[in-house]
Scaffold this motif. Structure first.
Motif, PDB file in Angstrom:
ATOM      1  N   LEU A  37       0.830  -1.211   0.000  1.00 46.90           N
ATOM      2  CA  LEU A  37       0.000   0.000   0.000  1.00 46.90           C
ATOM      3  C   LEU A  37       0.862   1.257   0.000  1.00 46.90           C
ATOM      4  N   HIS A  38       1.931   1.239   0.767  1.00 50.01           N
ATOM      5  CA  HIS A  38       2.820   2.402   0.830  1.00 50.01           C
ATOM      6  C   HIS A  38       3.461   2.670  -0.534  1.00 50.01           C
ATOM      7  N   VAL A  39       3.995   1.626  -1.149  1.00 58.91           N
ATOM      8  CA  VAL A  39       4.648   1.800  -2.456  1.00 58.91           C
ATOM      9  C   VAL A  39       3.649   2.265  -3.500  1.00 58.91           C
ATOM     10  N   LYS A  40       2.446   1.680  -3.496  1.00 55.12           N
ATOM     11  CA  LYS A  40       1.420   2.097  -4.470  1.00 55.12           C
ATOM     12  C   LYS A  40       1.105   3.586  -4.335  1.00 55.12           C
ATOM     13  N   GLN A  41       1.181   4.106  -3.113  1.00 51.20           N
ATOM     14  CA  GLN A  41       0.852   5.508  -2.885  1.00 51.20           C
ATOM     15  C   GLN A  41       2.042   6.442  -3.104  1.00 51.20           C
ATOM     16  N   TYR A  42       3.246   6.010  -2.706  1.00 47.92           N
ATOM     17  CA  TYR A  42       4.388   6.934  -2.685  1.00 47.92           C
ATOM     18  C   TYR A  42       5.562   6.535  -3.583  1.00 47.92           C
ATOM     19  N   GLY A  43       5.541   5.316  -4.127  1.00 48.14           N
ATOM     20  CA  GLY A  43       6.722   4.872  -4.856  1.00 48.14           C
ATOM     21  C   GLY A  43       6.463   4.208  -6.189  1.00 48.14           C
ATOM     22  N   TYR A  44       5.247   4.304  -6.694  1.00 53.98           N
ATOM     23  CA  TYR A  44       4.898   3.609  -7.947  1.00 53.98           C
ATOM     24  C   TYR A  44       4.560   4.646  -9.013  1.00 53.98           C
ATOM     25  N   PHE A  45       5.318   4.621 -10.120  1.00 47.80           N
ATOM     26  CA  PHE A  45       5.178   5.664 -11.131  1.00 47.80           C
ATOM     27  C   PHE A  45       5.016   5.067 -12.524  1.00 47.80           C
ATOM     28  N   SER A  46       3.942   5.471 -13.182  1.00 48.64           N
ATOM     29  CA  SER A  46       3.647   5.017 -14.537  1.00 48.64           C
ATOM     30  C   SER A  46       3.063   6.192 -15.321  1.00 48.64           C
ATOM     31  N   THR A  47       3.616   6.435 -16.488  1.00 55.42           N
ATOM     32  CA  THR A  47       3.109   7.529 -17.319  1.00 55.42           C
ATOM     33  C   THR A  47       1.646   7.292 -17.686  1.00 55.42           C
ATOM     34  N   ASP A  48       1.243   6.030 -17.786  1.00 58.83           N
ATOM     35  CA  ASP A  48      -0.156   5.705 -18.116  1.00 58.83           C
ATOM     36  C   ASP A  48      -1.147   6.375 -17.181  1.00 58.83           C
ATOM     37  N   LYS A  49      -0.788   6.505 -15.901  1.00 58.00           N
ATOM     38  CA  LYS A  49      -1.769   7.055 -14.941  1.00 58.00           C
ATOM     39  C   LYS A  49      -2.152   8.490 -15.288  1.00 58.00           C
ATOM     40  N   TYR A  50      -1.287   9.200 -15.995  1.00 57.49           N
ATOM     41  CA  TYR A  50      -1.591  10.582 -16.376  1.00 57.49           C
ATOM     42  C   TYR A  50      -2.682  10.648 -17.452  1.00 57.49           C
ATOM     43  N   ALA A  80      14.387  11.314  -3.847  1.00 55.89           N
ATOM     44  CA  ALA A  80      14.928  12.373  -2.987  1.00 55.89           C
ATOM     45  C   ALA A  80      14.311  12.327  -1.594  1.00 55.89           C
ATOM     46  N   SER A  81      13.109  11.779  -1.480  1.00 54.42           N
ATOM     47  CA  SER A  81      12.437  11.628  -0.186  1.00 54.42           C
ATOM     48  C   SER A  81      12.845  10.334   0.519  1.00 54.42           C
ATOM     49  N   ASN A  82      13.784   9.602  -0.089  1.00 48.23           N
ATOM     50  CA  ASN A  82      14.299   8.346   0.478  1.00 48.23           C
ATOM     51  C   ASN A  82      13.240   7.256   0.631  1.00 48.23           C
ATOM     52  N   GLU A  83      12.291   7.217  -0.298  1.00 46.36           N
ATOM     53  CA  GLU A  83      11.360   6.088  -0.308  1.00 46.36           C
ATOM     54  C   GLU A  83      12.203   4.818  -0.477  1.00 46.36           C
ATOM     55  N   PRO A  84      11.969   3.785   0.329  1.00 43.31           N
ATOM     56  CA  PRO A  84      12.823   2.603   0.259  1.00 43.31           C
ATOM     57  C   PRO A  84      12.676   1.790  -1.034  1.00 43.31           C
ATOM     58  N   LEU A  85      11.507   1.866  -1.658  1.00 41.61           N
ATOM     59  CA  LEU A  85      11.245   1.123  -2.892  1.00 41.61           C
ATOM     60  C   LEU A  85      10.511   2.031  -3.863  1.00 41.61           C
ATOM     61  N   VAL A  86      11.120   2.251  -5.031  1.00 40.43           N
ATOM     62  CA  VAL A  86      10.550   3.131  -6.046  1.00 40.43           C
ATOM     63  C   VAL A  86      10.514   2.354  -7.361  1.00 40.43           C
ATOM     64  N   ILE A  87       9.366   2.414  -8.046  1.00 42.79           N
ATOM     65  CA  ILE A  87       9.167   1.611  -9.259  1.00 42.79           C
ATOM     66  C   ILE A  87       8.727   2.503 -10.415  1.00 42.79           C
ATOM     67  N   CYS A  88       9.374   2.321 -11.569  1.00 43.07           N
ATOM     68  CA  CYS A  88       8.959   2.945 -12.830  1.00 43.07           C
ATOM     69  C   CYS A  88       8.331   1.862 -13.693  1.00 43.07           C
ATOM     70  N   ASP A  89       7.047   1.985 -13.980  1.00 36.64           N
ATOM     71  CA  ASP A  89       6.319   0.989 -14.764  1.00 36.64           C
ATOM     72  C   ASP A  89       5.910   1.605 -16.107  1.00 36.64           C
ATOM     73  N   ASN A  90       6.892   1.690 -17.011  1.00 41.45           N
ATOM     74  CA  ASN A  90       6.664   2.176 -18.371  1.00 41.45           C
ATOM     75  C   ASN A  90       7.150   1.107 -19.347  1.00 41.45           C
ATOM     76  N   THR A  91       6.874   1.284 -20.645  1.00 41.82           N
ATOM     77  CA  THR A  91       7.353   0.309 -21.621  1.00 41.82           C
ATOM     78  C   THR A  91       8.877   0.368 -21.755  1.00 41.82           C
ATOM     79  N   ASN A  92       9.448   1.569 -21.718  1.00 39.59           N
ATOM     80  CA  ASN A  92      10.906   1.745 -21.787  1.00 39.59           C
ATOM     81  C   ASN A  92      11.521   0.915 -22.918  1.00 39.59           C
ATOM     82  N   VAL A  93      11.021   1.132 -24.110  1.00 39.57           N
ATOM     83  CA  VAL A  93      11.457   0.378 -25.288  1.00 39.57           C
ATOM     84  C   VAL A  93      12.942   0.623 -25.587  1.00 39.57           C
ATOM     85  N   ALA A  94      13.356   1.877 -25.556  1.00 42.55           N
ATOM     86  CA  ALA A  94      14.752   2.235 -25.846  1.00 42.55           C
ATOM     87  C   ALA A  94      15.466   2.609 -24.545  1.00 42.55           C
ATOM     88  N   LYS A  95      16.764   2.372 -24.526  1.00 41.10           N
ATOM     89  CA  LYS A  95      17.555   2.640 -23.327  1.00 41.10           C
ATOM     90  C   LYS A  95      17.436   4.108 -22.893  1.00 41.10           C
TER      91      LYS A  95
END
Length: 152
Positions: A37-50, A80-95
């Motif tokens: 729940l914490h990560v979903k609120q503070y550490g999970y990032f996906s461009t899709d949500k926009y 920068a807020s020192n979240e212990p677990l941060v996730i980027c959930d994008n396709t990231n096709v190219a490096k």
């Protein structure tokens, strides 16, 4: 993940419909409900949500660059807020699409794990992705993304 001194950034990569979000949900479930729940609120990032408005996904290619930048900024703020677990959930096709996420995480003392879901070059995987992606990305577009997908 229960070791408080370890900071982890996970960068997801894969075609639409490959199972990136599913993998994240499975991973978070294993961390326990409080962490999930914490990560979903503070550490999970996906461009899709926009692109989600009132529960509907409304893709607008004109806003893609702006939303990618907003997602990256939010990701960096979590680091920068020192979240212990941060996730980027994008396709990231190219490096280059995830280099800034990776560089920021490393600069702020995070271990970085890049997770590729499925085999983007496999035609059966591409067909499966076309069937099950939630954003109605057609097979021809998935095949184009697969051709451009950079594997390490």
């Amino acid at each position: 993940m229960n070791q408080t001194n370890i900071k982890l950034a996970i960068i997801m990569r894969g075609l639409p419909g490959s199972g990136k979000s599913y993998w994240v949900n499975e991973f978070l479930t294993k961390q326990g409900i409080d962490t999930a729940l914490h990560v979903k609120q503070y550490g999970y990032f996906s461009t899709d949500k926009y692109f989600e408005q009132e529960g509907q996904y409304l893709f607008n290619p004109k806003l893609l660059s702006q939303y990618h930048q907003a997602n990256l900024t939010a990701f960096i703020n979590a680091l920068a807020s020192n979240e212990p677990l941060v996730i980027c959930d994008n396709t990231n096709v190219a490096k280059w699409e995830y280099m800034a996420y990776e560089a920021a995480a490393k600069a702020l003392g995070y271990q970085v794990r890049v997770v590729v879901i499925g085999d983007p070059k496999d035609s059966q995987h591409q067909a499966l992705c076309a069937q099950r992606n939630t954003h109605k990305v057609p097979l021809n577009h998935i095949k184009t993304m697969a051709r451009l997908f950079e594997l390490d």
